[in-house]
Design an enzyme around this catalytic site. Structure first.
Site, PDB file in Angstrom:
ATOM      1  N   ASN A  96       0.802  -1.237   0.000  1.00 40.60           N
ATOM      2  CA  ASN A  96       0.000   0.000   0.000  1.00 40.60           C
ATOM      3  C   ASN A  96       0.828   1.277   0.000  1.00 40.60           C
ATOM      4  O   ASN A  96       0.332   2.324  -0.417  1.00 40.60           O
ATOM      5  CB  ASN A  96      -1.028  -0.008   1.134  1.00 40.60           C
ATOM      6  N   GLU A 115       4.744  -3.669  12.193  1.00 45.75           N
ATOM      7  CA  GLU A 115       3.786  -2.568  12.053  1.00 45.75           C
ATOM      8  C   GLU A 115       2.580  -3.138  11.332  1.00 45.75           C
ATOM      9  O   GLU A 115       2.676  -3.573  10.188  1.00 45.75           O
ATOM     10  CB  GLU A 115       4.402  -1.399  11.272  1.00 45.75           C
ATOM     11  N   CYS A 175      -2.905   2.067   6.463  1.00 48.77           N
ATOM     12  CA  CYS A 175      -3.031   1.522   7.821  1.00 48.77           C
ATOM     13  C   CYS A 175      -3.575   2.591   8.759  1.00 48.77           C
ATOM     14  O   CYS A 175      -4.198   2.286   9.764  1.00 48.77           O
ATOM     15  CB  CYS A 175      -1.685   1.019   8.310  1.00 48.77           C
ATOM     16  N   GLU A 210       8.924   3.149  14.174  1.00 49.87           N
ATOM     17  CA  GLU A 210       9.739   3.374  12.988  1.00 49.87           C
ATOM     18  C   GLU A 210       9.912   4.866  12.791  1.00 49.87           C
ATOM     19  O   GLU A 210       9.259   5.678  13.429  1.00 49.87           O
ATOM     20  CB  GLU A 210       9.036   2.816  11.762  1.00 49.87           C
TER      21      GLU A 210
HETATM   22  P1  NAP Z   1       0.383  -8.993   4.190  1.00 47.15           P
HETATM   23  O1  NAP Z   1      -0.473  -9.887   3.405  1.00 47.15           O
HETATM   24  O2  NAP Z   1       0.593  -9.300   5.629  1.00 47.15           O
HETATM   25  O3  NAP Z   1       1.790  -8.926   3.423  1.00 47.15           O
HETATM   26  C1  NAP Z   1       2.819  -8.081   3.805  1.00 47.15           C
HETATM   27  C2  NAP Z   1       4.136  -8.627   3.288  1.00 47.15           C
HETATM   28  O4  NAP Z   1       4.434  -9.850   3.963  1.00 47.15           O
HETATM   29  C3  NAP Z   1       4.145  -8.969   1.805  1.00 47.15           C
HETATM   30  O5  NAP Z   1       5.424  -8.725   1.278  1.00 47.15           O
HETATM   31  C4  NAP Z   1       3.854 -10.466   1.821  1.00 47.15           C
HETATM   32  O6  NAP Z   1       4.289 -11.140   0.658  1.00 47.15           O
HETATM   33  C5  NAP Z   1       4.662 -10.885   3.025  1.00 47.15           C
HETATM   34  N1  NAP Z   1       4.248 -12.143   3.669  1.00 47.15           N
HETATM   35  C6  NAP Z   1       2.999 -12.668   3.737  1.00 47.15           C
HETATM   36  N2  NAP Z   1       3.031 -13.831   4.438  1.00 47.15           N
HETATM   37  C7  NAP Z   1       4.317 -14.020   4.833  1.00 47.15           C
HETATM   38  C8  NAP Z   1       4.973 -15.029   5.597  1.00 47.15           C
HETATM   39  N3  NAP Z   1       4.309 -16.064   6.102  1.00 47.15           N
HETATM   40  N4  NAP Z   1       6.304 -14.922   5.820  1.00 47.15           N
HETATM   41  C9  NAP Z   1       6.989 -13.857   5.341  1.00 47.15           C
HETATM   42  N5  NAP Z   1       6.424 -12.890   4.578  1.00 47.15           N
HETATM   43  C10 NAP Z   1       5.094 -12.956   4.345  1.00 47.15           C
HETATM   44  O7  NAP Z   1      -0.159  -7.480   4.144  1.00 47.15           O
HETATM   45  P2  NAP Z   1      -0.609  -6.614   2.896  1.00 47.15           P
HETATM   46  O8  NAP Z   1      -1.922  -7.108   2.420  1.00 47.15           O
HETATM   47  O9  NAP Z   1       0.503  -6.505   1.919  1.00 47.15           O
HETATM   48  O10 NAP Z   1      -0.778  -5.167   3.568  1.00 47.15           O
HETATM   49  C11 NAP Z   1      -1.949  -4.730   4.163  1.00 47.15           C
HETATM   50  C12 NAP Z   1      -1.812  -4.715   5.687  1.00 47.15           C
HETATM   51  O11 NAP Z   1      -0.666  -3.962   6.046  1.00 47.15           O
HETATM   52  C13 NAP Z   1      -2.975  -4.024   6.373  1.00 47.15           C
HETATM   53  O12 NAP Z   1      -3.365  -4.766   7.497  1.00 47.15           O
HETATM   54  C14 NAP Z   1      -2.388  -2.684   6.799  1.00 47.15           C
HETATM   55  O13 NAP Z   1      -3.032  -2.076   7.895  1.00 47.15           O
HETATM   56  C15 NAP Z   1      -0.996  -3.071   7.108  1.00 47.15           C
HETATM   57  N6  NAP Z   1      -0.125  -1.897   7.078  1.00 47.15           N
HETATM   58  C16 NAP Z   1       0.377  -1.426   8.261  1.00 47.15           C
HETATM   59  C17 NAP Z   1       1.176  -0.294   8.280  1.00 47.15           C
HETATM   60  C18 NAP Z   1       1.752   0.228   9.568  1.00 47.15           C
HETATM   61  O14 NAP Z   1       2.744   0.961   9.505  1.00 47.15           O
HETATM   62  N7  NAP Z   1       1.209  -0.107  10.711  1.00 47.15           N
HETATM   63  C19 NAP Z   1       1.460   0.366   7.081  1.00 47.15           C
HETATM   64  C20 NAP Z   1       0.931  -0.135   5.895  1.00 47.15           C
HETATM   65  C21 NAP Z   1       0.149  -1.284   5.896  1.00 47.15           C
HETATM   66  P3  NAP Z   1       3.323 -11.319  -0.636  1.00 47.15           P
HETATM   67  O15 NAP Z   1       3.044  -9.941  -1.134  1.00 47.15           O
HETATM   68  O16 NAP Z   1       4.153 -12.110  -1.559  1.00 47.15           O
HETATM   69  O17 NAP Z   1       2.080 -12.005  -0.164  1.00 47.15           O
END
Ligand code: NAP
Length: 490
Positions: A154, A252, A286, A466
């Site tokens: 995102n 995060e 997020c 961060e």
């Molecule tokens: P995600 O599905 O958890 O994926 C995040 C990253 O982790 C991607 O690179 C993903 O790879 C990788 N990943 C997934 N499963 C893994 C595993 N078992 N081991 C190691 N790596 C793994 O999240 P998203 O859909 O990309 O992002 C949306 C979420 O991020 C929302 O919940 C949002 O709130 C949160 N977010 C939080 C912040 C903050 O600073 N708090 C900022 C932005 C977003 P793939 O892409 O290959 O699946």
């Protein structure tokens, strides 16, 4: 011959295909017929090569000059800055946020690189008094070693920048696994850093799936620390893996961010910030506002204004300058959000409008969903509790400040929270009582500047922060040094 561009991993200073030769396609969420590029579909062998390279490079990078590291980050910032228009555009094609937001995010990545070039040159320890006046007693912050950086789609260039820049500035080497949905922005960031003169192996990019790249990366004992931004579900898995092997972990995660609107607020100001907080980046931040907790006395009137403003949002191609909201990241996300809206309606939540997949020739080609508004949302319902990660805003009426704050805090998340009021005492009470890592008064939940700590309380983070100076906490470790002189020969 196909004119679809091909992008490779960056390992040990070389751009190279996945060891298996496998590739994955990346498509434009506004037009799924458009392939943005083909990227390495890497696996454990590529991860191993990247960690080998990072471990080897750490032997010299970690001991090298912080000023030299700062110079490289400065140069990378200048290179990236010269490419803002084209990378901003690519970001919008790849992720779907509007061109203005794509350019804004790329500009933010430049600011972050520059900020950490400066931070690298700041003092990295403290001098203490000792019991023995002859003892020189001080601390130094030393790098950790090889760090794994795992990022979501995102903020496909800003989040990688705000993790990679401090990791490198403080002397670590990096293996970077970006989200599979946004590998192009990752390539562009790594290109700028590589061209700026990073020695081979200091930064390694491995594109590919969570299972084939993310999993071996977090399981490699040589990766001493992992900084992850993403979903709570994956964060929970990483806690177990990293906990079992004693690695350092920064998480995060998600948010369910409230904006409280009190009766004394400037309602035009509140309206603008609540709508922007909820709908910019198609609600996929997020820190997005997903709950508007509104003083009951003004709830109906404010909901009406929200409805007018949200209904006027122009949804479409993010590259069209008139567009105010682009698509969701992909069809899966669009179907999920539309499904959540449908379920909430079936459960009897008062639906004002929106949330359906958009039809019409151009919109059918992309992951477009109409921005949605609900009112009289029960704070304990799914809509009041869970992160939907889309353009969906729920209005929750509340009787005064105390109830509004109680509702704001009544979720498992604690990332960001806003209040709109003209009263200073109310603002200060809210700042004290909000269970959120970031508090805004009279501005949207999604605002964040790079020179200050960023992160959430409760389920939104791992109690780490961060950005700003806080990044040094995660990416370094403290050494305490006692220096006593041998007796002086008489
Ligand atoms: P995600 O599905 O958890 O994926 C995040 C990253 O982790 C991607 O690179 C993903 O790879 C990788 N990943 C997934 N499963 C893994 C595993 N078992 N081991 C190691 N790596 C793994 O999240 P998203 O859909 O990309 O992002 C949306 C979420 O991020 C929302 O919940 C949002 O709130 C949160 N977010 C939080 C912040 C903050 O600073 N708090 C900022 C932005 C977003 P793939 O892409 O290959 O699946």
């Amino acid at each position: 011959m196909s004119d679809i561009p091909v992008f490779r991993n960056y390992i040990a200073g070389e751009w190279k295909a996945a060891a298996s030769g496998a590739v994955m396609e990346n498509r434009n969420p506004s037009n799924r017929d458009e392939i943005i590029g083909r990227f390495a579909a890497s696996d454990a062998e590529d991860v191993k090569q990247a960690v080998d390279a990072a471990a080897e490079a750490y032997k010299t990078w970690g001991k090298g000059s912080a000023i030299a590291r700062a110079n490289i980050l400065h140069k990378a910032a200048t290179i990236l800055e010269s490419r803002i228009p084209e990378i901003g555009r690519e970001l919008s094609r790849e992720e779907g946020k509007t061109l203005k937001e794509g350019i804004g995010e790329t500009t933010r990545a430049v600011q972050i690189l520059r900020y950490y070039a400066g931070e690298a040159q700041q003092p990295s320890g403290e001098h203490y008094p000792s019991m023995n006046p002859a003892t020189l007693l001080y601390t130094v912050r030393e790098p950790l070693g090889v760090c794994g950086i795992i990022t979501p789609w995102n903020f496909p260039i800003a989040i990688p920048a705000w993790k990679i820049a401090p990791a490198l500035a403080f002397g670590n080497t990096v293996v970077f696994k970006p989200a599979s949905l946004t590998p192009l922005c990752a390539v562009r960031l790594v290109e700028a850093l590589a061209e700026a003169g990073l020695p081979a192996g200091v930064l390694n990019l491995v594109t590919g799936s969570a299972g084939k790249v993310g999993d071996p990366l977090v399981k490699d004992d040589r990766v001493v620390a992992v900084s992850f931004t993403g979903s709570n579900e994956v964060g929970g898995e990483l806690r177990k893996t990293m906990g079992a092997r004693g690695g350092k972990l920064q998480l995060e995660l998600g948010g369910k961010n409230p904006a409280i609107v009190l009766a004394d607020a400037d309602l035009d100001q509140a309206l603008m910030h609540v709508v922007n907080g909820a709908m910019m980046s198609t609600g996929q931040k997020c820190t997005a506002t997903s709950r508007a907790i509104v003083d009951r006395r003004i709830a109906d009137a404010f909901t009406e204004k929200l409805a007018q403003r949200i209904a006027s949002i122009r949804v479409g191609d993010p590259l069209d300058p008139d567009t105010q909201m682009g698509p969701l990241i992909d069809d899966k996300a669009a179907d999920r959000v539309a499904g959540e809206v449908k379920t909430a309606k079936e459960q009897g939540v008062t639906h004002v409008f929106g949330g359906e997949r958009l039809s019409g020739e151009e919109r059918e080609r992309g992951a477009f969903v109409a921005p949605a508004l609900f009112t009289n949302v029960d704070p304990s319902s799914r809509l009041g509790q869970e992160e939907l990660f889309g353009p969906v805003l729920g209005v929750i009426p509340a009787d005064g400040l105390d109830e509004a704050v109680a509702i704001a805090n009544q979720v498992r998340f604690g990332l960001s929270a806003s209040i709109f009021t003209r009263d200073l005492a109310t603002a200060l009470i809210f700042a004290q009582q909000a269970e959120a890592g970031i508090v805004h008064v009279n501005s949207e939940t999604a605002g964040a500047e790079p020179q200050v700590p960023f992160g959430g309380m409760k389920g939104s983070s791992s109690y780490s922060r961060e950005q700003g100076k806080a990044a040094r906490e995660f990416f370094t470790q403290t050494k305490t040094v006692y220096i006593d002189l041998p007796p002086v020969a008489k």
